[in-house]
Motif scaffolding. Structure first.
Motif, PDB file in Angstrom:
ATOM      1  N   SER A 274      -1.462  -4.470  -3.237  1.00 52.11           N
ATOM      2  CA  SER A 274      -0.868  -4.335  -1.902  1.00 52.11           C
ATOM      3  C   SER A 274      -0.852  -2.875  -1.454  1.00 52.11           C
ATOM      4  CB  SER A 274       0.554  -4.904  -1.886  1.00 52.11           C
ATOM      5  OG  SER A 274       1.399  -4.199  -2.782  1.00 52.11           O
ATOM      6  N   ALA A 275      -0.623  -1.962  -2.393  1.00 48.21           N
ATOM      7  CA  ALA A 275      -0.640  -0.538  -2.067  1.00 48.21           C
ATOM      8  C   ALA A 275      -2.055  -0.092  -1.698  1.00 48.21           C
ATOM      9  CB  ALA A 275      -0.108   0.280  -3.237  1.00 48.21           C
ATOM     10  N   PHE A 276      -3.030  -0.525  -2.478  1.00 51.39           N
ATOM     11  CA  PHE A 276      -4.420  -0.176  -2.173  1.00 51.39           C
ATOM     12  C   PHE A 276      -4.812  -0.670  -0.779  1.00 51.39           C
ATOM     13  CE2 PHE A 276      -5.734  -0.289  -6.950  1.00 51.39           C
ATOM     14  CZ  PHE A 276      -5.189   0.961  -7.132  1.00 51.39           C
ATOM     15  N   GLN A 277      -4.409  -1.890  -0.457  1.00 50.41           N
ATOM     16  CA  GLN A 277      -4.760  -2.462   0.843  1.00 50.41           C
ATOM     17  C   GLN A 277      -4.114  -1.687   1.986  1.00 50.41           C
ATOM     18  OE1 GLN A 277      -3.427  -6.451  -0.020  1.00 50.41           O
ATOM     19  NE2 GLN A 277      -5.474  -7.152  -0.618  1.00 50.41           N
ATOM     20  N   ALA A 278      -2.849  -1.289   1.795  1.00 48.86           N
ATOM     21  CA  ALA A 278      -2.165  -0.504   2.831  1.00 48.86           C
ATOM     22  C   ALA A 278      -2.808   0.865   2.998  1.00 48.86           C
ATOM     23  CB  ALA A 278      -0.685  -0.362   2.479  1.00 48.86           C
ATOM     24  N   ILE A 279      -3.213   1.468   1.880  1.00 49.18           N
ATOM     25  CA  ILE A 279      -3.873   2.772   1.941  1.00 49.18           C
ATOM     26  C   ILE A 279      -5.205   2.656   2.678  1.00 49.18           C
ATOM     27  CG2 ILE A 279      -5.025   4.526   0.512  1.00 49.18           C
ATOM     28  CD1 ILE A 279      -2.755   3.915  -1.601  1.00 49.18           C
ATOM     29  N   LYS A 280      -5.940   1.599   2.410  1.00 49.10           N
ATOM     30  CA  LYS A 280      -7.238   1.393   3.063  1.00 49.10           C
ATOM     31  C   LYS A 280      -7.072   1.170   4.566  1.00 49.10           C
ATOM     32  CE  LYS A 280     -11.434  -1.460   2.836  1.00 49.10           C
ATOM     33  NZ  LYS A 280     -12.385  -0.342   2.667  1.00 49.10           N
ATOM     34  N   GLN A 281      -6.057   0.395   4.952  1.00 44.92           N
ATOM     35  CA  GLN A 281      -5.821   0.140   6.372  1.00 44.92           C
ATOM     36  C   GLN A 281      -5.404   1.414   7.106  1.00 44.92           C
ATOM     37  OE1 GLN A 281      -2.910  -2.996   6.268  1.00 44.92           O
ATOM     38  NE2 GLN A 281      -4.382  -4.533   5.523  1.00 44.92           N
ATOM     39  N   ASP A 282      -4.662   2.282   6.417  1.00 49.14           N
ATOM     40  CA  ASP A 282      -4.293   3.606   6.930  1.00 49.14           C
ATOM     41  C   ASP A 282      -3.596   3.532   8.291  1.00 49.14           C
ATOM     42  OD1 ASP A 282      -4.063   6.364   6.786  1.00 49.14           O
ATOM     43  OD2 ASP A 282      -6.002   6.720   7.727  1.00 49.14           O
ATOM     44  N   ASN A 283      -2.696   2.547   8.427  1.00 49.46           N
ATOM     45  CA  ASN A 283      -1.955   2.436   9.688  1.00 49.46           C
ATOM     46  C   ASN A 283      -0.444   2.502   9.481  1.00 49.46           C
ATOM     47  OD1 ASN A 283      -1.519  -0.014   8.470  1.00 49.46           O
ATOM     48  ND2 ASN A 283      -2.446  -1.266  10.088  1.00 49.46           N
ATOM     49  N   GLY A 284      -0.045   3.072   8.321  1.00 50.87           N
ATOM     50  CA  GLY A 284       1.374   3.213   8.020  1.00 50.87           C
ATOM     51  C   GLY A 284       1.639   4.512   7.288  1.00 50.87           C
ATOM     52  N   VAL A 285       2.832   4.619   6.714  1.00 50.93           N
ATOM     53  CA  VAL A 285       3.206   5.876   6.044  1.00 50.93           C
ATOM     54  C   VAL A 285       2.572   6.024   4.667  1.00 50.93           C
ATOM     55  CG1 VAL A 285       5.384   6.038   7.301  1.00 50.93           C
ATOM     56  CG2 VAL A 285       5.341   4.880   5.075  1.00 50.93           C
ATOM     57  N   LEU A 286       2.215   4.907   4.014  1.00 51.63           N
ATOM     58  CA  LEU A 286       1.675   4.979   2.652  1.00 51.63           C
ATOM     59  C   LEU A 286       0.250   5.518   2.681  1.00 51.63           C
ATOM     60  CD1 LEU A 286       2.151   4.420  -0.358  1.00 51.63           C
ATOM     61  CD2 LEU A 286       1.250   2.105   0.001  1.00 51.63           C
TER      62      LEU A 286
END
Length: 346
Positions: A274-286
């Motif tokens: 889930s962290a990798f996916q959020a980092i890839k999307q790059d549309n949040g703080v993570l």
């Protein structure tokens, strides 16, 4: 060859030779009279050899990372036709885990892989196995004495904090009076203290940055959300957050979203999918996470197989496997996340 094998080089930090070459290229030492010269190229040995029964004992899989540990061990053992895996149910009760390991000792397994719920409390049963002639691979949480294991393999908690702090420091080095906060794990665990120490040591290299708050959570989604909400309420302005654990980070991100905050960058820890996916999307703080790879369990199975077959590791001059292997806590951000995506755990 599985992605775990091909990506083994991700695990062993700055070693010049990838762990895929080291572990997949185990060499036979069966002929003690005709050992190869140190610079000889060893033969790759994924082909079947002597059958090895490996006993695997870990804590209860009540956390995404621990569940990934079990999955990595099971899936790795299936790759070998010459390996049988005896896996225990897992328990966070030290007495119960000791009993499970003693059962494996009584079954006379060839090698033991143990991730202790508490390294100190399980040291004696590690010693018992070693004295019974069963070599032990001590996984991650270390026993109190090297006499209790033949090889230790695990993550670098200090390095995890050091690399998280360095990443944040580089991102904020041009900002005057930068403020950072820390969402830690469980404070009575040595690993949490090591992660914080590494983080603090890294920040010493950036005099423009001050750590203004720290909260300890419990490695759960619920605790991450509750403790992050407290931090957000207490700190109206900060520039970066380091969260020790991606599981509790799910809760932390919920709290951040509920508060409507997007004025800082966040770095996670461990390497959840889930962290990798959020980092890839790059549309949040993570923006990044620092690895604590559960693929160490797959490597532990490789090492146990090598021990059971009296082999060393290809790519090293030594005839025996190392006494300890510390994995590297790589930083994963949008530039390299695709490389690491297959290793993410749920």
């Amino acid at each position: 060859m599985s992605h775990l094998t091909s990506r083994r080089g991700l695990l062993f930090g700055t070693a010049a030779v990838s762990a895929g070459a080291l572990l997949a290229g185990c060499t036979s030492n069966d002929n003690k009279d005709e050992k190869p010269a140190a610079n000889d190229q060893p033969a790759a040995d994924d082909k079947p050899g002597k059958h090895v029964t490996i006993g695997f004992a870990g804590p209860q899989a009540d956390h995404g990372w621990l569940n990934a540990i079990n999955d990595n061990a099971k899936n790795r053992a299936k790759k070998y036709s010459d390996v049988s895996l005896e896996i225990t149910e897992g328990s966070n009760d030290t007495a119960a885990q000791i009993g499970q390991i003693e059962t494996l000792i009584n079954k006379k397994v060839d090698v033991l892989v143990v991730l202790p719920a508490d390294g100190k409390a399980l040291t004696q049963v590690g010693l018992k196995a070693m004295r019974a002639g069963i070599p032990v691979i001590n996984l991650d949480r270390v026993f109190n004495t090297p006499q209790a294991y033949r090889c230790w393999i695990g993550g670098d908690n200090y390095g995890m904090g050091l690399n998280a702090g360095t990443y944040i420091g580089e991102k904020l080095k041009g900002k005057a009076n930068a403020r950072v906060i820390e969402l830690a794990g469980i404070d009575n665990l040595e690993l949490t203290r090591q992660r914080t120490q590494g983080f603090d040591d890294a920040l010493k290299n950036y005099p423009n940055i001050k750590k203004v708050a720290r909260q300890a959570a419990e490695f759960t989604v619920e605790s991450g959300q509750a403790k992050m909400a407290q931090l957000l309420q207490a700190q109206s302005k900060f520039d970066a957050l380091w969260n020790h654990d991606d599981d509790q980070g799910v809760g932390a991100l919920r709290a951040i979203e509920q508060a409507g905050r997007d004025d800082f960058l966040m770095v996670g820890g461990a390497g959840a999918l889930s962290a990798f996916q959020a980092i890839k999307q790059d549309n949040g703080v993570l923006k990044a996470t620092v690895l604590y790879p559960p693929t160490m369990a797959a490597s532990a199975i490789d090492l146990a197989r090598a021990l059971g077959q009296a082999k060393g590791i290809g790519g090293l001059a030594e005839f025996e496997i190392p006494a300890s292997i510390t994995l590297y806590s790589a930083v994963v951000d949008k530039d390299n996340v695709d490389q690491y995506m297959p290793t993410g755990f749920r």
